[in-house]
Design a protein around this motif. Sequence first.
Motif, PDB file in Angstrom:
ATOM      1  N   PHE A  79       0.825  -1.220   0.000  1.00  0.00           N
ATOM      2  CA  PHE A  79       0.000   0.000   0.000  1.00  0.00           C
ATOM      3  C   PHE A  79       0.853   1.261   0.000  1.00  0.00           C
ATOM      4  O   PHE A  79       0.442   2.291  -0.534  1.00  0.00           O
ATOM      5  CB  PHE A  79      -0.967   0.016   1.188  1.00  0.00           C
ATOM      6  N   LEU A  92       1.598   1.751  -3.588  1.00  0.00           N
ATOM      7  CA  LEU A  92       0.442   2.296  -4.337  1.00  0.00           C
ATOM      8  C   LEU A  92       0.251   3.779  -4.038  1.00  0.00           C
ATOM      9  O   LEU A  92      -0.009   4.581  -4.942  1.00  0.00           O
ATOM     10  CB  LEU A  92      -0.845   1.542  -3.961  1.00  0.00           C
ATOM     11  N   GLY A 128      -6.722   3.632 -10.472  1.00  0.00           N
ATOM     12  CA  GLY A 128      -7.298   2.388 -11.005  1.00  0.00           C
ATOM     13  C   GLY A 128      -6.495   1.196 -10.542  1.00  0.00           C
ATOM     14  O   GLY A 128      -6.141   0.325 -11.337  1.00  0.00           O
ATOM     15  N   ALA A 129      -6.196   1.167  -9.226  1.00  0.00           N
ATOM     16  CA  ALA A 129      -5.315   0.129  -8.674  1.00  0.00           C
ATOM     17  C   ALA A 129      -6.093  -1.151  -8.386  1.00  0.00           C
ATOM     18  O   ALA A 129      -6.171  -1.616  -7.245  1.00  0.00           O
ATOM     19  CB  ALA A 129      -4.633   0.648  -7.406  1.00  0.00           C
ATOM     20  N   HIS A 130      -6.705  -1.677  -9.425  1.00  0.00           N
ATOM     21  CA  HIS A 130      -7.427  -2.949  -9.296  1.00  0.00           C
ATOM     22  C   HIS A 130      -7.369  -3.654 -10.643  1.00  0.00           C
ATOM     23  O   HIS A 130      -7.191  -3.004 -11.677  1.00  0.00           O
ATOM     24  CB  HIS A 130      -8.880  -2.694  -8.881  1.00  0.00           C
ATOM     25  N   GLY A 185     -12.682   2.953  -0.032  1.00  0.00           N
ATOM     26  CA  GLY A 185     -11.261   2.710  -0.330  1.00  0.00           C
ATOM     27  C   GLY A 185     -10.967   3.263  -1.711  1.00  0.00           C
ATOM     28  O   GLY A 185     -10.508   2.544  -2.599  1.00  0.00           O
ATOM     29  N   GLU A 238     -11.411   6.768   2.437  1.00  0.00           N
ATOM     30  CA  GLU A 238     -10.050   6.230   2.224  1.00  0.00           C
ATOM     31  C   GLU A 238      -9.262   6.367   3.514  1.00  0.00           C
ATOM     32  O   GLU A 238      -9.336   7.377   4.197  1.00  0.00           O
ATOM     33  CB  GLU A 238      -9.402   7.007   1.061  1.00  0.00           C
ATOM     34  N   ILE A 239      -8.476   5.323   3.825  1.00  0.00           N
ATOM     35  CA  ILE A 239      -7.756   5.297   5.113  1.00  0.00           C
ATOM     36  C   ILE A 239      -6.341   5.865   5.014  1.00  0.00           C
ATOM     37  O   ILE A 239      -5.791   6.352   5.999  1.00  0.00           O
ATOM     38  CB  ILE A 239      -7.714   3.850   5.671  1.00  0.00           C
ATOM     39  N   ASN A 240      -5.741   5.832   3.821  1.00  0.00           N
ATOM     40  CA  ASN A 240      -4.326   6.221   3.681  1.00  0.00           C
ATOM     41  C   ASN A 240      -4.229   7.738   3.413  1.00  0.00           C
ATOM     42  O   ASN A 240      -4.758   8.228   2.428  1.00  0.00           O
ATOM     43  CB  ASN A 240      -3.724   5.418   2.517  1.00  0.00           C
ATOM     44  N   GLY A 289     -11.147   7.744   6.609  1.00  0.00           N
ATOM     45  CA  GLY A 289     -11.686   6.800   7.590  1.00  0.00           C
ATOM     46  C   GLY A 289     -11.613   5.394   7.058  1.00  0.00           C
ATOM     47  O   GLY A 289     -11.049   5.148   5.987  1.00  0.00           O
ATOM     48  N   SER A 290     -12.195   4.469   7.817  1.00  0.00           N
ATOM     49  CA  SER A 290     -12.070   3.050   7.480  1.00  0.00           C
ATOM     50  C   SER A 290     -13.400   2.434   7.076  1.00  0.00           C
ATOM     51  O   SER A 290     -14.440   2.730   7.673  1.00  0.00           O
ATOM     52  CB  SER A 290     -11.515   2.292   8.687  1.00  0.00           C
ATOM     53  N   ILE A 291     -13.322   1.513   6.143  1.00  0.00           N
ATOM     54  CA  ILE A 291     -14.528   0.785   5.740  1.00  0.00           C
ATOM     55  C   ILE A 291     -14.941  -0.233   6.817  1.00  0.00           C
ATOM     56  O   ILE A 291     -15.995  -0.833   6.720  1.00  0.00           O
ATOM     57  CB  ILE A 291     -14.370   0.076   4.370  1.00  0.00           C
ATOM     58  N   GLU A 295     -13.316  -1.516  -4.879  1.00  0.00           N
ATOM     59  CA  GLU A 295     -12.439  -2.047  -5.923  1.00  0.00           C
ATOM     60  C   GLU A 295     -11.103  -2.423  -5.294  1.00  0.00           C
ATOM     61  O   GLU A 295     -10.253  -1.567  -5.048  1.00  0.00           O
ATOM     62  CB  GLU A 295     -12.269  -1.009  -7.035  1.00  0.00           C
ATOM     63  N   SER A 296     -10.958  -3.704  -4.999  1.00  0.00           N
ATOM     64  CA  SER A 296      -9.738  -4.241  -4.402  1.00  0.00           C
ATOM     65  C   SER A 296      -9.428  -3.583  -3.059  1.00  0.00           C
ATOM     66  O   SER A 296      -8.341  -3.032  -2.856  1.00  0.00           O
ATOM     67  CB  SER A 296      -8.556  -4.081  -5.364  1.00  0.00           C
ATOM     68  N   VAL A 297     -10.387  -3.641  -2.181  1.00  0.00           N
ATOM     69  CA  VAL A 297     -10.230  -3.088  -0.835  1.00  0.00           C
ATOM     70  C   VAL A 297     -10.641  -4.129   0.210  1.00  0.00           C
ATOM     71  O   VAL A 297      -9.906  -4.402   1.164  1.00  0.00           O
ATOM     72  CB  VAL A 297     -11.081  -1.807  -0.654  1.00  0.00           C
ATOM     73  N   VAL A 325      -8.952  -6.181   4.268  1.00  0.00           N
ATOM     74  CA  VAL A 325      -9.395  -5.751   5.601  1.00  0.00           C
ATOM     75  C   VAL A 325     -10.050  -6.926   6.333  1.00  0.00           C
ATOM     76  O   VAL A 325     -10.029  -8.057   5.852  1.00  0.00           O
ATOM     77  CB  VAL A 325     -10.377  -4.550   5.476  1.00  0.00           C
TER      78      VAL A 325
END
Length: 236
Positions: free
Chosen positions: A7, A10, A17-19, A45, A67-69, A92-94, A110-112, A116
């Motif tokens: 991550f 990324l 489009g990181a998926h 995410g 988004e967490i990052n 924040g977090s999903i 999408e790829s999240v 988790v």
Amino acid sequence: MGGLTYFDFLAKFGVGGAHPGGILLTQNILSSENISENSLVLDAGCGTGQTAAYLYQQYKAKVIGLEINPIMVEKAKDRFQTQQLPIQLIHGSIEEIPFDDHSFDFILSESVLAFVDKPKALSEFHRVLKKGGRLIANEMTINKRFNPQEEAEIMNFYAVDSLLLEEDWHRLLQEVGFKNIELKAQNPALSHGNHAPEFNFSKDFEPELFHILNEHGNIVLKYQDILSYRVITVTK
Ligand SMILES: C[S@@+](CC[C@H](N)C(=O)[O-])C[C@H]1O[C@@H](n2cnc3c(N)ncnc32)[C@H](O)[C@@H]1O
């Protein structure tokens, strides 16, 4: 590797489009959904916000990115400001979505989810979706169980707590209460990067991140017959 993760790569490279399948697959999937300017959509995410931007530009949907990052958040904010897109962005977090029950018409992941606590995030998705709302996800899925040591190599590299088969995803989605569960393997033509990659590099990225990119490439190649993904669509 100095504690750097996939991550970090990324985020510092600002991969849009990181998926698997990138924005082309996203566009294809979204075109079969009933999204309009009246839809409230959560991009869970959202990374650098490529899909969130598309949702507004194509459908005029009301879009919220979560988004967490913090580096991803900055890059998404930058995109929305530069392109003057009225997209709300939340850090924040999903796993703990800061919205009331029954808020959203659509959630995109999408790829999240794969990265988790899956039961926790799925029950959050179920909680914040309206009745009849849709979850659309594109998530890492293995085609069969294989050598535990090799599975551990993948789990370790991506820092995931499990690798799921199609039937594992199906069971989790059912347990949370989702209906109309569909998992689709994709046409390889779409999944093999026939889209222009998008980057938004940080000024100060660590050279070790190239090793992470390299290792990611090696893992994808080594496990190409086993390590795959599914497009998942379900209804609340
Ligand atoms: C593989 S990237 C995909 C990003 C984006 N969906 C896309 O397709 O370009 C996964 C993203 O999920 C974010 N993420 C990881 N765990 C998260 C969590 N608990 N809550 C919100 N975002 C998370 C990461 O920071 C990263 O931006």
